[in-house]
Design an enzyme around this catalytic site. Structure first.
Site, PDB file in Angstrom:
ATOM      1  N   ARG A  26      -3.623 -27.825  84.688  1.00  0.00           N
ATOM      2  CA  ARG A  26      -3.412 -26.820  83.638  1.00  0.00           C
ATOM      3  C   ARG A  26      -2.659 -27.395  82.445  1.00  0.00           C
ATOM      4  NH1 ARG A  26      -0.953 -21.234  85.517  1.00  0.00           N
ATOM      5  NH2 ARG A  26       0.976 -22.422  85.401  1.00  0.00           N
ATOM      6  N   LYS A  59      -0.841 -22.700  78.341  1.00  0.00           N
ATOM      7  CA  LYS A  59       0.578 -22.351  78.525  1.00  0.00           C
ATOM      8  C   LYS A  59       1.369 -22.969  77.376  1.00  0.00           C
ATOM      9  CE  LYS A  59       3.722 -21.763  82.439  1.00  0.00           C
ATOM     10  NZ  LYS A  59       3.951 -20.333  82.281  1.00  0.00           N
ATOM     11  N   GLU A  65      -2.533  -9.011  81.089  1.00  0.00           N
ATOM     12  CA  GLU A  65      -1.453  -9.684  81.819  1.00  0.00           C
ATOM     13  C   GLU A  65      -0.232  -8.800  81.915  1.00  0.00           C
ATOM     14  OE1 GLU A  65      -0.834 -13.746  82.082  1.00  0.00           O
ATOM     15  OE2 GLU A  65      -1.638 -14.087  80.083  1.00  0.00           O
TER      16      GLU A  65
HETATM   17  N1  PLP Z   1       0.743 -15.435  82.999  1.00  0.00           N
HETATM   18  C1  PLP Z   1       1.700 -15.933  82.197  1.00  0.00           C
HETATM   19  C2  PLP Z   1       1.706 -15.551  80.770  1.00  0.00           C
HETATM   20  C3  PLP Z   1       2.670 -16.801  82.734  1.00  0.00           C
HETATM   21  O1  PLP Z   1       3.639 -17.304  81.975  1.00  0.00           O
HETATM   22  C4  PLP Z   1       2.612 -17.145  84.103  1.00  0.00           C
HETATM   23  C5  PLP Z   1       3.577 -18.070  84.683  1.00  0.00           C
HETATM   24  O2  PLP Z   1       3.316 -19.225  84.839  1.00  0.00           O
HETATM   25  C6  PLP Z   1       1.595 -16.602  84.885  1.00  0.00           C
HETATM   26  C7  PLP Z   1       0.679 -15.740  84.307  1.00  0.00           C
HETATM   27  C8  PLP Z   1       1.465 -16.941  86.326  1.00  0.00           C
HETATM   28  O3  PLP Z   1       0.936 -18.231  86.504  1.00  0.00           O
HETATM   29  P1  PLP Z   1       1.295 -19.095  87.774  1.00  0.00           P
HETATM   30  O4  PLP Z   1       0.928 -18.298  88.953  1.00  0.00           O
HETATM   31  O5  PLP Z   1       0.452 -20.304  87.641  1.00  0.00           O
HETATM   32  O6  PLP Z   1       2.751 -19.380  87.697  1.00  0.00           O
HETATM   33  C1  COI Z   2       6.318 -19.158  85.526  1.00  0.00           C
HETATM   34  O1  COI Z   2       6.111 -18.295  86.361  1.00  0.00           O
HETATM   35  O2  COI Z   2       6.372 -20.367  85.778  1.00  0.00           O
HETATM   36  C2  COI Z   2       6.495 -18.808  84.147  1.00  0.00           C
HETATM   37  O3  COI Z   2       6.074 -19.545  83.309  1.00  0.00           O
HETATM   38  C3  COI Z   2       7.278 -17.647  83.797  1.00  0.00           C
HETATM   39  C4  COI Z   2       8.266 -18.061  82.756  1.00  0.00           C
HETATM   40  C5  COI Z   2       7.700 -17.923  81.398  1.00  0.00           C
HETATM   41  C6  COI Z   2       9.574 -17.402  82.928  1.00  0.00           C
END
Ligand code: PLP
Ligand code: COI
Length: 341
Positions: A83, A185, A221
């Protein structure tokens, strides 16, 4: 090696704590250097860095878990590696080889072992990899140099109620455009979310939920987490959209729902006017883990799912299985766990 910390592991929130070592690597003249660990938690960069002016930066979030027998493991760091490379490509930044990314994560955890919370506290060591465009530059164009860093922080629950349901409100704002950077991200998406987040907090909600920016009819989201719902006929449904972050936790839960819990699973449209199809709902992410959604406020009405005070049974099973895998108590699918020690 420094010993012991005076951290109260059972009452950690999601706050910065300076740990012992962080990793830093520089990209210059077309290549990443070897990188090294340092005790210095301050960066010195050009005032004209693209990261500061034009948001040319991206980041990741993943965790290290202490198991019952005292070993330490990472959960799917190869997915974070993929990612971050997507985010890097999107902003014309140099990619990082998977081996470099994962080895740096492992080195940071090992160097900060005293900050990996004990098994049984529910706390974890959160890793924050990031890449920023640096160097002297003034026009809107890719930076001449980049820094790749990883620091770590011991954390507890992101939403302070943990596995207790919390309420969210639908935002009047969008965080990303359909053909924009929503699936990467990158910091700009988070800057764009701060105002809506603050409004939600002031109104007593845990965070806000974004609707799709094109039609404002579908859930996208949940702040910094993805949405999932369990329908009345036991199907796990989660939004599919080009402007949401593809959550590694969400894809892990889809696998768990199907293979461990025997549920039907799909990604698709989740219409805000059709929440009655769900008996349970949750927010999922690395920081959020699984946070049950008590209710969602939309047009001055609170739609309650399972309960505002109790976690639903399927959400609880998903949580127990996911966290069980992460802490080494439940057998993980092949390739999900990377041993640190
Ligand atoms: N959506 C957003 C905007 C996020 O910042 C995050 C955190 O990482 C997620 C979703 C969840 O992603 P993940 O499960 O890969 O941490
Ligand atoms: C994560 O879950 O890793 C995120 O990025 C959330 C964070 C922005 C606090």
């Amino acid at each position: 090696m420094k010993q012991e910390t005076n951290i109260d592991w059972n009452n950690l929130g999601f706050n910065y704590i300076k740990t012992d070592f962080r990793y830093i690597s520089t990209w210059k003249n077309g290549a990443w250097d070897e990188g090294h660990l340092t005790e210095d938690n301050m960066l010195s960069i050009s005032e004209a860095s693209t990261a500061l002016h034009y948001g040319q930066q991206c980041f990741e979030g993943l965790k290290a878990y202490r198991t019952k027998n005292g070993s330490i493991q990472l959960f799917r760091p190869n997915e974070n590696s993929k990612r971050i490379n997507n985010s890097l490509k999107k902003l014309l930044m140099p990619e990082i080889p998977e081996e470099k990314f994962i080895n740096a994560c492992i080195d940071v955890v090992k160097a900060n072992e005293r900050f990996v919370p004990p098994y049984g506290t529910g706390a974890t060591l959160y890793l924050r990899p990031f890449v920023i465009g640096v160097g002297h530059n003034i026009g809107v164009k890719p930076a001449p140099e980049y820094l790749f860093g990883i620091f770590c922080v011991p954390v507890g629950a992101y939403f302070k109620e943990g596995l207790k349901p919390v309420n969210f409100m639908i935002s009047d704002y969008d965080r990303a455009a359909p053909r924009g950077t929503g699936s990467a991200k990158v910091g700009g998406n988070y800057a764009a979310s701060m105002q809506a987040h603050e409004i939600a907090l002031k109104r007593g909600f845990a965070d806000c939920i974004y609707l799709d920016p094109a039609t404002n009819t579908k859930i996208e989201e949940v702040g910094a987490a993805n949405f999932f719902g369990i329908t009345k006929n036991d199907e796990f449904i989660t939004p599919l959209s080009p402007s949401i972050l593809p959550s590694i936790t969400k894809y892990s839960l889809m696998h768990i729902a199907k293979e461990y819990l025997g549920l039907k699973v799909s990604e698709g449209d989740v219409y805000i006017d059709n929440l009655d199809i769900f008996k349970e709902a949750g927010a999922c992410g690395t920081a959020a883990v699984i946070t049950p959604i008590g209710g969602i406020e939309y047009k001055n009405t609170l739609h309650v799912f399972y309960s505002e005070t109790e976690v639903g049974p399927i959400t609880k099973k998903l949580y127990d299985t996911l966290v069980g895998i992460q802490f080494g108590d439940v057998k993980a699918p092949e390739g999900w766990i990377y041993k640190v020690k």
